[in-house]
Design an enzyme around this catalytic site. Structure first.
Site, mmCIF file in Angstrom:
data_model
loop_
_atom_site.group_PDB
_atom_site.id
_atom_site.type_symbol
_atom_site.label_atom_id
_atom_site.label_comp_id
_atom_site.label_asym_id
_atom_site.label_seq_id
_atom_site.Cartn_x
_atom_site.Cartn_y
_atom_site.Cartn_z
ATOM 1 N N ASP A 1 0.866 -1.174 0.000
ATOM 2 C CA ASP A 1 0.000 0.000 0.000
ATOM 3 C C ASP A 1 0.907 1.230 0.000
ATOM 4 O OD1 ASP A 1 0.975 0.198 2.543
ATOM 5 O OD2 ASP A 1 -0.907 -0.197 3.551
ATOM 6 N N ASP B 1 -7.374 -8.068 0.049
ATOM 7 C CA ASP B 1 -6.463 -8.256 1.183
ATOM 8 C C ASP B 1 -7.229 -7.904 2.441
ATOM 9 O OD1 ASP B 1 -6.215 -5.182 0.807
ATOM 10 O OD2 ASP B 1 -5.234 -5.596 2.711
#
Lengths: 359, 359
Positions: A75, A254
């Site tokens: 991320d 996720d």
């Protein structure tokens, strides 16, 4: 199927979360052989603070540092800056924040988020965005989304003018924002799609809004994002969430749920959810899940796992984490199989009821 | 070589400690395949309190409960009653104590300690003794030793008048006591030997006395205990302690050191001891121990392990525990090899210096 420098990924797929360079309680070889993970996620915020980018640079990137040969997605660090940092201040330039570990001061910009992710060496990088909380005022959501779009331009400029520094190519995904407002989501999805990147993500969901709203927005955004490129729904979710969103066109997921809930004794199975701390398992010596693809779940008994969790033994977290991750990966594997067989919807509608039962 | 209902054990051997039915942080299959453990130890006190004897009975014994097919040795519960229980009162009849978990009241007698260990189903049972602390007054050590001897008679009577309840035979080891007093140790060793059991243990050492004193008493007691039966030195010790005491005739060892110190970042290797939290490892990307028989130690880097331990990640404890246990089992395997080759002493004198170096 998505190809990367570290091998191909079948989709739809679930990515175990390896926050600080480790999927909590699980060895890398277990991720490969037991869980059958094809890709894991790393959190830029955590990795930047510890071990730090200098160490990751010297190590030759995160893959080498943690001895993981398959793909990694990172991320941008934004989400944790907003959720973990005690103090943070957002400006046009970027975000100033204070480390939740030692109180040290830092500043992330879109350019820096890319630079850090280049050093980490993930196969998939995420653009630096602002993830709005739920609920969120319309005006704030709108100006935040516009900021995310302006930051995306800077991310792309930085990304396109730099190369992978560990000898392989990387891919940048932009992120759709817009909170729960349909006009904003439409606008954001169109802007994001117009960038023509190799894959696209949907952020700002699974942050507290009702599941129905999450599905509506996912459906709407998926109808705009290109179908021939991977679509990643960030931070989602429960097994039911995942199945529903696969049905809506999502390819990548996720979530910390399988590992975090494992440590608290909550197990997911094809027949439903078990709270392993319940007294009803104390003398149930049958395997944790005899139909599990995971050897560990077929070997140890429910009573033993309950004992380990009650005694706060490390092995309890280890077994439960292996089990839950194996289940999540089995679930998306089954989804792929039924998509290929052309009976995904009927299968999904049946199993989605079963997996939500309380055992 | 010692034969049991769950297979043979090569000696000298180190037994990983599985206090509450788990060697902390290590899967059973890892104990077999990575650590090469041949036998593990369970603590009667912990198992009695949690999961409790009723559960272990229903499970068909500890082997079944924890899915472990190799031999198990249990202590008698006495040591933990003295060291963990907040309050305990010793009488001729037995020991009244209060659980360290929930404050509940319990009473152990020699008969009950045997009965519990029959239910647990260990291959090796220990007699119920009093383990004196260090230092200890002579008079207390003497009367305590005499109590231990009287309790041993009751243990033997109970053991010999009962059968293994899980369908296989078990073996009872008596325990030599006598603190650090040579005349008491001589008397105790002679009394213990006179019982003619299938193996014998030495207790009350490694409780804070200097290593030199431990070796002297071990040597003295080993000169009295029969050489054709296994001799077990309880709770010992460091790699150097183990090698010295193998030289003195000890066959069986157990200690929490490899796993407890692993969780604190202390690693044992053939070249010396490493504190993995030290800054010097932060950018050392070489394998934890490239000459280790353990794949895990050859795969992950020192810098990665340091990062995991600093970040208090479960995987740090898991890797370090696997490493240390593998080293302890490698060390006793090497000792066996050199004993067979007839050059144990010269090998021991050389390696005992190397393994104590600080790296």
């Amino acid at each position: 199927m998505i190809k990367t420098a570290h091998g191909a990924i079948e989709t739809p797929i679930f990515m175990p979360v390896g926050t600080a360079g480790t999927v909590k309680g699980v060895h890398q070889r277990e991720l490969v052989h037991d869980v059958k993970a094809q890709i894991i996620l790393g959190n830029t915020y955590h990795l930047y603070l510890r071990p730090g980018i200098e160490i990751l640079h010297e190590a030759g990137g995160l893959h080498h540092f943690i001895s993981w040969e398959k793909p990694i997605l990172t991320d941008s660090g934004g989400y944790q800056v907003y959720s973990l940092s005690a103090r943070r201040k957002i400006t046009e330039e970027g975000v100033a924040f204070v480390s939740h570990i030692d109180g040290s001061k830092h500043f992330f910009t879109p350019e820096k988020a890319i630079e850090i992710q280049r050093e980490i060496g993930a196969d998939f990088l995420m653009a630096f965005d602002e993830c709005t909380p739920f609920p969120c005022e319309y005006d704030y959501a709108k100006s935040s989304m516009q900021l995310t779009h302006r930051w995306l331009k800077r991310c792309c400029t930085e990304f396109d003018s730099s190369d992978g520094i560990h000898g392989y190519g990387q891919t940048l995904f932009p992120i759709v924002q817009g909170s729960t407002f349909k006009d904003l989501r439409k606008e954001s999805a169109e802007v994001i799609a117009s960038f023509g990147r190799e894959g696209n993500a949907i952020g700002g969901l699974s942050v507290g809004e009702p599941a129905g709203q999450m599905y509506e927005i996912t459906e709407q955004v998926c109808s705009i994002l290109p179908k021939d490129k991977p679509r990643y729904l960030m931070g989602v979710g429960t097994p039911a969430n995942i199945l529903e969103c696969i049905g809506l066109g999502i390819d990548l997921f996720d979530c910390v749920l399988p590992t975090r809930n494992a440590r608290h004794g909550l197990l997911y199975t094809a027949k439903g959810i078990m709270n392993m701390k319940n007294a009803r398992w104390k003398d149930d010596f049958s395997p944790i899940d005899e139909s599990s693809p995971c050897e560990t779940s077929r070997t140890y008994s429910k009573a033993y796992l309950r004992h380990l969790l009650h005694s706060k033994e490390l092995l309890g977290s280890q077994i439960a984490s292996l089990h839950n991750l194996s289940f999540f990966l089995w679930l998306v594997q089954e989804a792929r199989r039924h998509i290929r067989a052309g009976d995904f919807l009927s299968w999904k509608n049946k199993i989605v009821v079963e997996i939500q039962q309380r055992l």
